[in-house]
Design an enzyme around this catalytic site. Structure first.
Site, PDB file in Angstrom:
ATOM      1  N   GLU A   1     -22.113  -4.145 -22.573  1.00  0.00           N
ATOM      2  CA  GLU A   1     -23.024  -4.423 -23.910  1.00  0.00           C
ATOM      3  C   GLU A   1     -23.679  -3.111 -24.265  1.00  0.00           C
ATOM      4  O   GLU A   1     -23.677  -3.062 -25.631  1.00  0.00           O
ATOM      5  CB  GLU A   1     -24.335  -5.183 -23.242  1.00  0.00           C
ATOM      6  CG  GLU A   1     -24.026  -6.528 -22.615  1.00  0.00           C
ATOM      7  CD  GLU A   1     -23.537  -6.446 -21.209  1.00  0.00           C
ATOM      8  OE1 GLU A   1     -23.120  -5.670 -20.937  1.00  0.00           O
ATOM      9  OE2 GLU A   1     -24.291  -7.431 -20.459  1.00  0.00           O
TER      10      GLU A   1
ATOM     11  N   CYS B   1     -26.856  -7.883 -17.369  1.00  0.00           N
ATOM     12  CA  CYS B   1     -27.766  -7.553 -16.078  1.00  0.00           C
ATOM     13  C   CYS B   1     -29.151  -7.112 -16.405  1.00  0.00           C
ATOM     14  O   CYS B   1     -29.645  -6.948 -17.722  1.00  0.00           O
ATOM     15  CB  CYS B   1     -27.217  -6.321 -15.410  1.00  0.00           C
ATOM     16  SG  CYS B   1     -27.637  -4.766 -16.077  1.00  0.00           S
TER      17      CYS B   1
ATOM     18  N   ALA C   1       4.223   3.978  -2.501  1.00  0.00           N
ATOM     19  CA  ALA C   1       5.131   4.544  -3.166  1.00  0.00           C
ATOM     20  C   ALA C   1       6.548   4.370  -2.346  1.00  0.00           C
ATOM     21  O   ALA C   1       6.691   4.589  -1.377  1.00  0.00           O
ATOM     22  CB  ALA C   1       4.903   6.072  -3.077  1.00  0.00           C
TER      23      ALA C   1
ATOM     24  N   THR D   1       0.721   8.406   9.574  1.00  0.00           N
ATOM     25  CA  THR D   1       0.960   8.913   8.427  1.00  0.00           C
ATOM     26  C   THR D   1       0.190  10.591   8.524  1.00  0.00           C
ATOM     27  O   THR D   1       0.455  11.499   8.021  1.00  0.00           O
ATOM     28  CB  THR D   1      -0.060   8.318   7.225  1.00  0.00           C
ATOM     29  OG1 THR D   1       0.680   7.089   7.062  1.00  0.00           O
ATOM     30  CG2 THR D   1      -0.045   9.017   6.111  1.00  0.00           C
TER      31      THR D   1
ATOM     32  N   GLU E   1      -3.858   3.614   1.851  1.00  0.00           N
ATOM     33  CA  GLU E   1      -2.701   4.558   1.438  1.00  0.00           C
ATOM     34  C   GLU E   1      -1.634   4.233   2.290  1.00  0.00           C
ATOM     35  O   GLU E   1      -0.601   5.116   2.316  1.00  0.00           O
ATOM     36  CB  GLU E   1      -3.331   5.650   1.197  1.00  0.00           C
ATOM     37  CG  GLU E   1      -4.043   6.217  -0.127  1.00  0.00           C
ATOM     38  CD  GLU E   1      -3.661   7.561  -0.519  1.00  0.00           C
ATOM     39  OE1 GLU E   1      -4.268   7.740  -1.889  1.00  0.00           O
ATOM     40  OE2 GLU E   1      -2.927   8.188  -0.018  1.00  0.00           O
TER      41      GLU E   1
ATOM     42  N   LEU F   1      -0.475  -0.553   6.347  1.00  0.00           N
ATOM     43  CA  LEU F   1      -0.560  -1.549   5.048  1.00  0.00           C
ATOM     44  C   LEU F   1      -0.043  -3.050   5.536  1.00  0.00           C
ATOM     45  O   LEU F   1      -0.791  -3.980   4.851  1.00  0.00           O
ATOM     46  CB  LEU F   1       0.408  -0.879   4.036  1.00  0.00           C
ATOM     47  CG  LEU F   1       0.695  -1.635   2.657  1.00  0.00           C
ATOM     48  CD1 LEU F   1      -0.452  -1.779   1.757  1.00  0.00           C
ATOM     49  CD2 LEU F   1       1.869  -0.770   1.724  1.00  0.00           C
TER      50      LEU F   1
HETATM   51  N1  LIG Z   1       5.668   6.114   0.631  1.00  0.00           N
HETATM   52  C1  LIG Z   1       4.453   6.044   0.888  1.00  0.00           C
HETATM   53  O1  LIG Z   1       3.676   5.478   0.117  1.00  0.00           O
HETATM   54  C2  LIG Z   1       3.854   6.362   2.193  1.00  0.00           C
HETATM   55  C3  LIG Z   1       2.642   6.282   2.471  1.00  0.00           C
HETATM   56  C4  LIG Z   1       1.994   6.560   3.659  1.00  0.00           C
HETATM   57  C5  LIG Z   1       2.892   6.894   4.727  1.00  0.00           C
HETATM   58  N2  LIG Z   1       4.201   7.063   4.424  1.00  0.00           N
HETATM   59  C6  LIG Z   1       5.337   7.359   5.414  1.00  0.00           C
HETATM   60  O2  LIG Z   1       5.209   6.544   6.670  1.00  0.00           O
HETATM   61  C7  LIG Z   1       5.645   7.190   7.776  1.00  0.00           C
HETATM   62  C8  LIG Z   1       4.683   6.710   8.717  1.00  0.00           C
HETATM   63  O3  LIG Z   1       4.763   5.512   8.961  1.00  0.00           O
HETATM   64  P1  LIG Z   1       3.872   4.794   9.972  1.00  0.00           P
HETATM   65  O4  LIG Z   1       3.948   3.324  10.037  1.00  0.00           O
HETATM   66  O5  LIG Z   1       3.917   5.423  11.427  1.00  0.00           O
HETATM   67  O6  LIG Z   1       2.351   4.975   9.572  1.00  0.00           O
HETATM   68  P2  LIG Z   1       0.985   4.314   9.534  1.00  0.00           P
HETATM   69  O7  LIG Z   1       0.993   3.051   9.229  1.00  0.00           O
HETATM   70  O8  LIG Z   1      -0.125   5.366   8.675  1.00  0.00           O
HETATM   71  O9  LIG Z   1       0.491   4.648  11.043  1.00  0.00           O
HETATM   72  C9  LIG Z   1       1.154   3.683  12.116  1.00  0.00           C
HETATM   73  C10 LIG Z   1       0.190   4.260  13.225  1.00  0.00           C
HETATM   74  O10 LIG Z   1      -1.219   3.732  13.081  1.00  0.00           O
HETATM   75  C11 LIG Z   1      -1.645   3.188  14.275  1.00  0.00           C
HETATM   76  N3  LIG Z   1      -2.006   1.635  13.718  1.00  0.00           N
HETATM   77  C12 LIG Z   1      -3.183   1.575  13.201  1.00  0.00           C
HETATM   78  N4  LIG Z   1      -3.314   0.357  12.954  1.00  0.00           N
HETATM   79  C13 LIG Z   1      -2.168  -0.386  13.108  1.00  0.00           C
HETATM   80  C14 LIG Z   1      -1.642  -1.683  13.025  1.00  0.00           C
HETATM   81  N5  LIG Z   1      -2.415  -2.791  12.767  1.00  0.00           N
HETATM   82  N6  LIG Z   1      -0.403  -2.002  13.578  1.00  0.00           N
HETATM   83  C15 LIG Z   1       0.262  -0.712  13.976  1.00  0.00           C
HETATM   84  N7  LIG Z   1      -0.060   0.274  14.059  1.00  0.00           N
HETATM   85  C16 LIG Z   1      -1.354   0.763  13.801  1.00  0.00           C
HETATM   86  C17 LIG Z   1      -0.497   3.152  15.340  1.00  0.00           C
HETATM   87  O11 LIG Z   1      -0.822   4.377  16.175  1.00  0.00           O
HETATM   88  P3  LIG Z   1      -1.678   4.336  17.163  1.00  0.00           P
HETATM   89  O12 LIG Z   1      -0.791   4.708  18.433  1.00  0.00           O
HETATM   90  O13 LIG Z   1      -2.431   5.910  16.999  1.00  0.00           O
HETATM   91  O14 LIG Z   1      -2.692   3.368  17.307  1.00  0.00           O
HETATM   92  C18 LIG Z   1       0.663   3.114  14.479  1.00  0.00           C
HETATM   93  O15 LIG Z   1       1.619   3.816  15.315  1.00  0.00           O
HETATM   94  C19 LIG Z   1       5.660   8.684   7.242  1.00  0.00           C
HETATM   95  O16 LIG Z   1       7.123   9.095   7.137  1.00  0.00           O
HETATM   96  C20 LIG Z   1       4.933   8.790   6.033  1.00  0.00           C
HETATM   97  O17 LIG Z   1       5.535   9.962   5.376  1.00  0.00           O
HETATM   98  C21 LIG Z   1       4.795   6.911   3.151  1.00  0.00           C
END
Ligand SMILES: NC(=O)c1ccc[n+]([C@@H]2O[C@H](COP(=O)([O-])OP(=O)(O)OC[C@H]3O[C@@H](n4cnc5c(N)ncnc54)[C@H](OP(=O)(O)O)[C@@H]3O)[C@@H](O)[C@H]2O)c1
Length: 369
Positions: A61, A95, A173, A215, A294, A300
């Site tokens: 508005e 509002c 990404a 990550t 992220e 994710l």
């Molecule tokens: N392209 C993109 O957009 C993007 C973005 C981010 C990362 N990456 C890449 O992703 C890779 C890392 O992958 P990632 O899968 O290990 O990353 P992540 O999802 O950030 O981390 C996984 C870790 O987070 C913990 N975690 C927390 N909640 C979880 C859940 N609900 N389920 C499972 N684990 C959980 C676990 O570790 P704990 O043992 O500590 O609990 C697990 O080992 C890297 O190579 C990075 O460069 C890419």
């Protein structure tokens, strides 16, 4: 600050709320609803169109009134139109409260507009209620008129507000073959500078950014919102780490006094920790209104599986990585019918955009039956 361009007088559309709803879609989703507004003259001609651009920005508005005043300042015929014969058409009830901007009800009264039509009632307590004040002050108020396109603007926002949690945006990404990293874990950079600039715009909107411990270990991110030349912006999102592991020694995030580490795999535990945090959050207030996930792929996947993601920005690069790390991990999908299907989000330039060589998909969850 540059003055907004005056809106040229245009003929009356069949339904000014259609125009207001289309303008609203130029705004950004998040803690605030998408809202659009149109001011029409006594003959129904459109005198100004406005929309809300996100938290901290003027409401629709106020934006329409600024454009209407600018048009009147430059056009004698418009200046001669009696404001009391003009109508404000707005997709959401004005509002009646002072937040980062003043009450729209008072702005409309101050402008002397004679009538207000609104499509959807705003039942957010102190933030709604503008219609009653306007009516008490003698403005002819009509609404809620029940306009489908206006209701669709706020459906998801209302659902999130009623659930008492922040709006959740997810980023990913990925390569054309759906990988978030190459086989050796390298992921910088899959996408180009235009995608990364957009990602920083999104970071700048949010209160907090969640990444997993994986990550942090792989990328050592700073999670700051940066401008086009890489300088940190004044307002920064709070970094949140999800996972049980400690931060690696010397991690960039270890220096952040505002860092929140939630040693759980459950996204609801993250939400509970953030809800219990006293704030203030970077964009003001005692609760985070907007959260960005992220990644990486496991975190994710957990947020998606929990049904807690309200929009996805998927940046897809023309790159093939072969064996690598799938962009989303751990989704309990065994057959096609169990897949999580997403819908195009029409806001912010539409659901598919090119950013340099990349394609950005902006997606919304499909409505549940
Ligand atoms: N392209 C993109 O957009 C993007 C973005 C981010 C990362 N990456 C890449 O992703 C890779 C890392 O992958 P990632 O899968 O290990 O990353 P992540 O999802 O950030 O981390 C996984 C870790 O987070 C913990 N975690 C927390 N909640 C979880 C859940 N609900 N389920 C499972 N684990 C959980 C676990 O570790 P704990 O043992 O500590 O609990 C697990 O080992 C890297 O190579 C990075 O460069 C890419």
């Amino acid at each position: 600050m540059s003055l907004p361009q005056p809106c040229p007088t245009t003929p009356s559309p069949a339904e000014p709320l259609d125009l207001a709803a289309a303008a609203a879609l130029e705004g950004v989703r998040g803690a605030n609803p998408l809202v659009g507004a149109v001011i029409s003259g006594p003959d129904g001609a459109v005198l100004a169109v406005g929309h809300h651009r996100g938290r901290g920005a003027p409401h629709a508005e106020a934006d329409a009134l600024t454009r209407w005043r600018a048009a009147r300042a430059q056009d004698r015929a418009l200046a001669a139109v009696d404001p009391a014969a003009c109508t404000m058409h707005v997709t959401l009830e004005p509002c009646d409260h002072t937040g980062t901007t003043g009450p729209c009800s008072l702005a409309i009264l101050d402008a002397g507009l004679g009538a207000v039509r609104y499509a959807v009632a705003d039942a957010t307590g102190a933030e709604g209620g503008g219609a009653a004040r306007l009516a008490r002050a003698g403005v002819r108020v009509t609404g809620p008129t029940g306009h489908a396109a206006s209701a669709a603007l706020t459906d998801r926002w209302r659902h999130v507000r009623d659930a008492g949690r922040p709006w959740v945006t997810a980023h990913l990404a990925q390569s054309l073959d759906g990988q978030a990293a190459a086989a050796d874990g390298t992921s910088r950079w899959i996408t180009g500078p235009a995608s990364r600039a957009h990602a920083h715009e999104v970071r700048a909107r949010v209160d907090a950014i969640v990444v997993g411990t994986g990550t942090v270990a792989a990328d050592d991110p700073r999670l700051t919102a940066r401008d086009a030349v890489g300088a940190d912006l004044t307002v920064q999102p709070v970094p949140v780490i999800q996972g049980r592991r400690d931060l690696p020694a010397g991690a960039a995030l270890a220096d952040r006094a505002d860092l929140i580490h939630v040693r759980s795999h459950d996204p609801h535990a993250v939400l509970a920790t953030l809800a219990a945090h006293p704030g203030p959050w970077p964009h003001g207030g005692s609760r985070p209104g907007h959260l960005l996930i992220e990644g990486g792929p496991h975190v994710l996947g957990a947020w998606l599986a929990a049904g807690l993601v309200d929009e996805v920005f998927a940046y897809t690069a023309p790159l093939l990585l072969g064996p690598g790390l799938p962009a989303v991990a751990g989704l309990p999908v065994g057959t096609l019918a169990e897949g999580l299907r997403w819908a195009p989000d029409p806001s912010e330039g539409g659901p598919v955009r090119t950013l340099g060589d990349d394609v950005l998909f902006h997606l919304a969850p499909t409505a549940k039956d």
